[in-house]
Design a protein around this motif. Structure first.
Motif, short mmCIF file in Angstrom:
data_model
loop_
_atom_site.label_atom_id
_atom_site.label_comp_id
_atom_site.label_asym_id
_atom_site.label_seq_id
_atom_site.Cartn_x
_atom_site.Cartn_y
_atom_site.Cartn_z
N UNK A 457 0.83 -1.21 0.00
CA UNK A 457 0.00 0.00 0.00
C UNK A 457 0.86 1.25 0.00
N UNK A 458 1.95 1.23 0.79
CA UNK A 458 2.85 2.38 0.83
C UNK A 458 3.54 2.58 -0.51
N UNK A 493 -0.97 -3.28 -7.68
CA UNK A 493 -0.21 -4.28 -6.93
C UNK A 493 -0.54 -4.28 -5.45
N UNK A 494 -1.11 -3.18 -4.94
CA UNK A 494 -1.49 -3.13 -3.53
C UNK A 494 -2.59 -4.13 -3.20
N UNK A 495 -3.22 -4.68 -4.23
CA UNK A 495 -4.24 -5.69 -3.99
C UNK A 495 -3.72 -7.10 -3.87
N UNK A 512 -5.29 4.47 4.78
CA UNK A 512 -4.82 5.81 4.42
C UNK A 512 -3.90 5.76 3.20
N UNK A 513 -3.01 4.79 3.16
CA UNK A 513 -2.11 4.67 2.00
C UNK A 513 -2.89 4.35 0.72
N UNK A 518 -4.96 6.23 -4.55
CA UNK A 518 -6.03 6.47 -5.52
C UNK A 518 -6.17 7.95 -5.82
N UNK A 519 -6.19 8.80 -4.79
CA UNK A 519 -6.37 10.23 -5.03
C UNK A 519 -5.21 10.81 -5.83
#
Length: 616
Positions: A457-458, A493-495, A512-513, A518-519
């Motif tokens: 996620x980071x 890849x965070x998935x 949060x990451x 996404x934003x």
């Protein structure tokens, strides 16, 4: 509906004193909403059985308690429907009040003692049933692992009495307090932020009392505050000096009403999942509407970079709020099951220092600690003042700078403290829901079951940020389709580790990451398009409503509803947005996605609250 029981806790009053006191308590319990009041251990067992069948809370009150009836009413109307206990301040007490939770004092004397009344929520009735035959029910509940919410006395009075002299003194103390006036003052948060404490709460109870007399509901006041904020945003859009002054004043008055809706709910005890959810969602919508008004006004008078600042402000604030929500959940989890090995380290020392500062109410250090995190009162005050005296671009820039300082401060300290707690929290809920995973992650990517979800996620957030910086600095030339495709793949890849356990001490940062990734990807698509910045802001705004909806439902005890299992998810939105950018239609893709996200949020929210929400 509530069931109640009067239990004996060593009552040594003479029958001539005990009988009238029992009648007074029974009347107070009836006024608090108790539909049935029984006495003694046998009565407690019977009441618990009835409550388990009807799924109702149970008020357990000592039969030698002298207290303002409002305190029992407050116990019976705990807003989130949690178990809550009456506590009395006592420097030598055997209990501690940790972030509003009642825990046994372990290191030296506590700060409070049990006040003689507890309202056990339906979810905790099995614990009460196990200890119903114990002589000291409250102590037995704590031994069984129950962690009640604290209901402090504040301006009201309560005392357990043992003889006629104590009974007389306690009744005199109760009679000396104007109960309605005290309740009105208690409707103001006990420990609020600096600006709210001195610029709002000093006179907002007057508005609260007037609202109650006009029979306004808390949600009605929330709606009026939204109108003030919209009027402020429209004034900011006009951008003339008189309009900016009017906008700043309207924004301040809207914030006052934002405080009044909560005060009115606490004063009238009119709570509901819908009201709490609406208040949370309205707060964010009002603030972000003000950002849009300031940016549009700055653009109107020819000031560049205002919309990028507004987008930065909304992204920063939303990501911050995601960390706030999950760190709060982590802290509560740590408080409910403290671990011996978490006693040392820098984080533990920081926790101890924070507790000391928080206990020194009103000191310079206390207020600095509350101001540096840049809470909502300080944010709205800064926006109002800068709008009145400068322009929209400066107001947004000031908000971004203060927000960055606050984010760096809280993220660093909370991470150290979280490492010392050594507990997880994200794995105690529906992880995929609060990750906001869509079908692509749930059905395909998560099958990889890779470890380290926080690292992935980071990395996604860092990759999206790097692309935004590259586009802003001119290191990458629009439309930069190859870079967009690569970053989209990194973000997706965070998935891959979505099914792995999210129980690490820092895994509360994952939502949060993911939001940041996404934003920032949306911003990157907007820069590479290039797409109009108001359209980028609109899409980010719609996404924040969706994500705040997820968190607000968790925090306010709201129904999960259709928000659970969103088929699109962050992954689906990234794919659709990347496809639109690669096809050369990023603006159209953003508009379609904004309509889709916003429309889905609105339709689902209305449907869920009509079927599962409780209106105040």
């Amino acid at each position: 509906m509530t069931l109640a029981v009067l239990t004996s806790t060593g009552n040594t009053l003479e029958p001539a004193d005990a009988a009238p006191l029992a009648e007074e308590l029974t009347a107070a319990l009836r006024a608090a909403g108790a539909t049935e009041v029984e006495r003694g251990p046998a009565g407690l067992r019977h009441v618990v059985e009835r409550a388990e069948q009807s799924h109702e809370p149970v008020l357990v009150v000592a039969d030698n308690l002298v207290a303002h009836p409002s305190l029992l009413w407050m116990l019976a109307t705990e807003p989130a429907g949690r178990t809550t206990a009456l506590v009395v301040p006592d420097p030598a007490g055997d209990l501690s009040d940790d972030r509003g939770k009642v825990l046994p004092a372990t290191d030296g004397p506590g700060t409070v003692r049990y006040g003689g009344a507890i309202c056990v929520a339906p979810a905790d009735l099995p614990v009460l049933a196990k200890v119903a035959d114990r002589p000291d029910v409250f102590a037995a509940l704590l031994e069984a692992g129950l962690v009640p919410v604290a209901t402090p006395l504040r301006l009201l009075r309560a005392e357990l009495v043992h003889d006629a002299a104590e009974l007389g003194r306690a009744r005199a103390e109760v009679a000396a307090v104007d109960e309605d006036r005290a309740r009105l003052r208690m409707a103001v948060k006990e420990k609020d932020d600096f600006f709210t404490t001195y610029a709002v709460s000093t006179w907002s109870p007057i508005v609260t009392k007037a609202s109650a007399r006009l029979r306004l509901t808390p949600s009605g006041v929330t709606a009026i505050s939204v109108l003030f904020a919209v009027a402020a945003a429209l004034a900011f859009w006009q951008a003339s000096r008189p309009a900016m002054i009017a906008g700043g004043i309207l924004l301040y008055l809207g914030f006052v009403l934002d405080c009044v809706d909560g005060q009115l709910a606490r004063y009238t005890r009119r709570f509901g999942a819908f009201g709490g959810w609406l208040d949370t969602m309205a707060d964010r919508a009002k603030e972000y509407a003000a950002y849009a008004g300031l940016a549009a006004g700055a653009e109107r008078i020819g000031l560049p970079y205002a919309w990028p600042l507004a987008i930065t402000a909304i992204v920063l604030q939303t990501v911050r709020h995601m960390t706030d929500a999950w760190y709060g959940a982590l802290h509560d989890e740590a408080a409910s099951r403290p671990r011996p090995q978490a006693a040392g380290g820098v984080g533990a020392r920081l926790s101890a220092a924070s507790t000391r500062v928080q206990g020194d109410t009103g000191s310079v250090a206390y207020w600095l600690k509350r101001i540096v995190v840049f809470p909502i009162g300080e944010r709205w005050a800064l926006l109002s003042v800068l709008a009145i005296f400068t322009n929209g671009r400066i107001a947004l820039a000031g908000t971004v700078i203060c927000g960055l300082v606050a984010f760096a401060y809280t993220l660093a300290l909370r991470s150290l403290r979280a490492l010392s707690m050594r507990v997880g929290v994200l794995d105690t809920v529906d992880t995929s829901r609060f990750r906001d995973d869509g079908l692509l992650v749930r059905r395909v990517l998560s099958r990889a079951k890779l470890p380290a979800p926080l690292a992935f996620a980071a990395l996604a957030a860092v990759a999206a940020l790097a692309l935004v910086v590259a586009l802003l600095a001119g290191w990458a030339e629009p439309p930069a389709k190859i870079l967009l495709a690569v970053v989209a793949l990194i973000v997706l890849g965070a998935g891959l580790p979505a099914r792995s356990r999210h129980g690490g001490p820092l895994d509360w940062l994952i939502p949060a990451f993911l939001r940041a990734a996404e934003y920032l990807f949306v911003a990157a698509v907007g820069l590479s398009g290039p797409a109009p910045t108001p359209v980028v802001f609109l899409l980010v705004f719609m996404l924040t409503l969706h994500h705040y909806d997820l968190v607000a439902r968790m925090e306010k005890g709201a129904p999960a509803g259709r928000a659970t299992g969103d088929p699109l998810g962050w992954d689906g939105r990234v794919v659709l947005l990347a496809a639109a950018a690669l096809a050369g239609v990023p603006t159209a893709g953003m508009v379609v996605l904004a309509v889709l996200v916003g429309g889905t949020f609105l339709i689902n929210a209305i449907a869920d609250w009509r079927t599962g929400g409780t209106r105040p």
